[in-house]
Design an enzyme around this catalytic site. Sequence first.
Site, PDB file in Angstrom:
ATOM      1  N   GLU A 179      -8.919   0.492   3.711  1.00 11.78           N
ATOM      2  CA  GLU A 179      -9.741  -0.509   4.423  1.00 11.78           C
ATOM      3  C   GLU A 179     -10.377   0.071   5.678  1.00 11.78           C
ATOM      4  O   GLU A 179     -10.112  -0.375   6.804  1.00 11.78           O
ATOM      5  CB  GLU A 179      -8.897  -1.744   4.752  1.00 11.78           C
ATOM      6  N   GLU A 373      -6.646  -3.893  -4.510  1.00  9.95           N
ATOM      7  CA  GLU A 373      -5.809  -4.936  -3.900  1.00  9.95           C
ATOM      8  C   GLU A 373      -6.402  -6.289  -4.214  1.00  9.95           C
ATOM      9  O   GLU A 373      -7.607  -6.496  -4.054  1.00  9.95           O
ATOM     10  CB  GLU A 373      -5.760  -4.809  -2.369  1.00  9.95           C
TER      11      GLU A 373
HETATM   12  C1  BG6 Z   1      -4.750  -5.465   3.150  1.00  9.54           C
HETATM   13  C2  BG6 Z   1      -3.921  -4.257   3.433  1.00  9.54           C
HETATM   14  O1  BG6 Z   1      -5.431  -5.747   4.320  1.00  9.54           O
HETATM   15  O2  BG6 Z   1      -4.129  -6.671   2.864  1.00  9.54           O
HETATM   16  C3  BG6 Z   1      -2.465  -4.350   3.053  1.00  9.54           C
HETATM   17  O3  BG6 Z   1      -4.491  -3.086   2.910  1.00  9.54           O
HETATM   18  C4  BG6 Z   1      -1.982  -5.762   3.329  1.00  9.54           C
HETATM   19  O4  BG6 Z   1      -1.770  -3.379   3.761  1.00  9.54           O
HETATM   20  C5  BG6 Z   1      -2.779  -6.736   2.481  1.00  9.54           C
HETATM   21  O5  BG6 Z   1      -0.626  -5.934   3.164  1.00  9.54           O
HETATM   22  C6  BG6 Z   1      -2.331  -8.171   2.608  1.00  9.54           C
HETATM   23  O6  BG6 Z   1      -2.284  -8.554   3.950  1.00  9.54           O
HETATM   24  P1  BG6 Z   1      -0.973  -9.203   4.581  1.00  9.54           P
HETATM   25  O7  BG6 Z   1      -1.273  -9.345   6.014  1.00  9.54           O
HETATM   26  O8  BG6 Z   1      -0.786 -10.485   3.876  1.00  9.54           O
HETATM   27  O9  BG6 Z   1       0.117  -8.238   4.310  1.00  9.54           O
END
Ligand code: BG6
Length: 473
Positions: A179, A373
Amino acid sequence: MSLKKDFLWGGAVAANQCEGAYLEDGKGMSLVDILPGGKLRKEALIDNPKKALKTKYDFYPSHESIDFYHTYKEDIALFAEMGFKVFRMSISWPRIFPNGDETTPNEKGLEFYDKVFDELKKYNIEPLVTINHFDTPLGLVKDYGGWKNRKLIDFYVNYAKVILERYKGKVKYWLTFNEINMLLHIPFFGGGILIEEGENELEVKFQSAHHQLVASSLATKIAHEVDTNNMVGCMLAAGDVYYNTCNPKDVWKSIEKNREQYFFIDVQSRGYYPSYTERLFEENNINLKFEDGDKEILKNHTVDFISFSYYSSRLTSADPEELKKLEAGNAFASLKNPYLEASEWGWQIDPIGLRVTMNTMYDRYQKPLFIVENGLGAVDVLENETVNDDYRIAYMKEHLKEMIEAVKDGVELLGYTSWGCIDLVSAGTGEMKKRYGFIYVDRDNEGKGTNKRYKKKSFEWYKNVIATNGEEL
Ligand code: BG6
């Protein structure tokens, strides 16, 4: 038309959120290791990281996390049982270079990832490795000021070279920075950056971004030199920004907001700063320092594919009154879209937004995409050794449907790795309670619990999705 036979289905994690063992076998501290969980997290991470550097908290979730450092065999066996073709993980930079500025790597750290890759190989699971996922070594923050400092390019490139050479033949898919656009929103997380009084904040952020962009191109160059089979991707926290009304002013505002994210990929994929940055930099008094050769490096070493995370679309407006209603669901503030529902953490759920985003990106870059993701963070209740997470299944089903629509639209897609395939520590809140996994981990926000793994209902569901290559959702 359906997904290609070799479509890479799998799941994703990051070292700092799952490994634990934060000082084991010579590992150094990363910037995440000084961050608390829960209510204190936001202040430490976003509002005042300087204070966090000096504060002693009662509990640090990353120190033990879910202890993947010791449970990787058992966890990988579960991924294999689901039929994973790919596993996205990251290498912890301070495990390899504890302070970040050493010239010789920590052999014990390198050995750990050898073991992980060998274990994946046993099941024919392809690793997809993020070189840097939010865990810049703390030493580089304290001694050098993080990515503000151009010296970080050399440290990162040295680290990248070591792992690219070491894991030649074991790892084919690489991502340079997780990111990368997060640097503009959470500069401490993205680059160990602390903004000092009197500094031009935007200039500092874009200068740091320039350093990362050059470093990313250099790592891409090395990856291709080490092994011509290597495939290197950039990684964007994506989600198209919609306009609130058809007022042309709102439409224009959304173009500006979208450029804020696509700027990074414009450089990494096309190899040069887009023309719109000239005006942006001039109007914000941003004078970037380029060194001789930077332009050529960016031009000659662009990425092979474009990966991204997708959790939500965003909504913006040009009307200052409307903007007062901005809500920070995740790192990106957004207006509330009345057509969408939101997760328990206020992240707006927009499956069609995934199709929109994929089409935008493919139209813009014409390079293969990789969804690395996506998923739902929710409170799960363990009952009779399982979790009935129908809500997660519903979320994923809708997103996968739209993903397949995008492929039918003509988008080339390499694979899909759902976020947090096993429960892990949340990056934003430091909680364990915000769970994404198909596998439940018995550990709570205070680190208490047996750390035992349990299959959720979604485990069998995802297994079937993979087995039918997305035909049965
Ligand atoms: C992304 C990241 O921003 O979102 C991850 O690359 C992160 O590291 C994921 O865990 C989900 O966000 P969160 O804050 O719910 O863990």
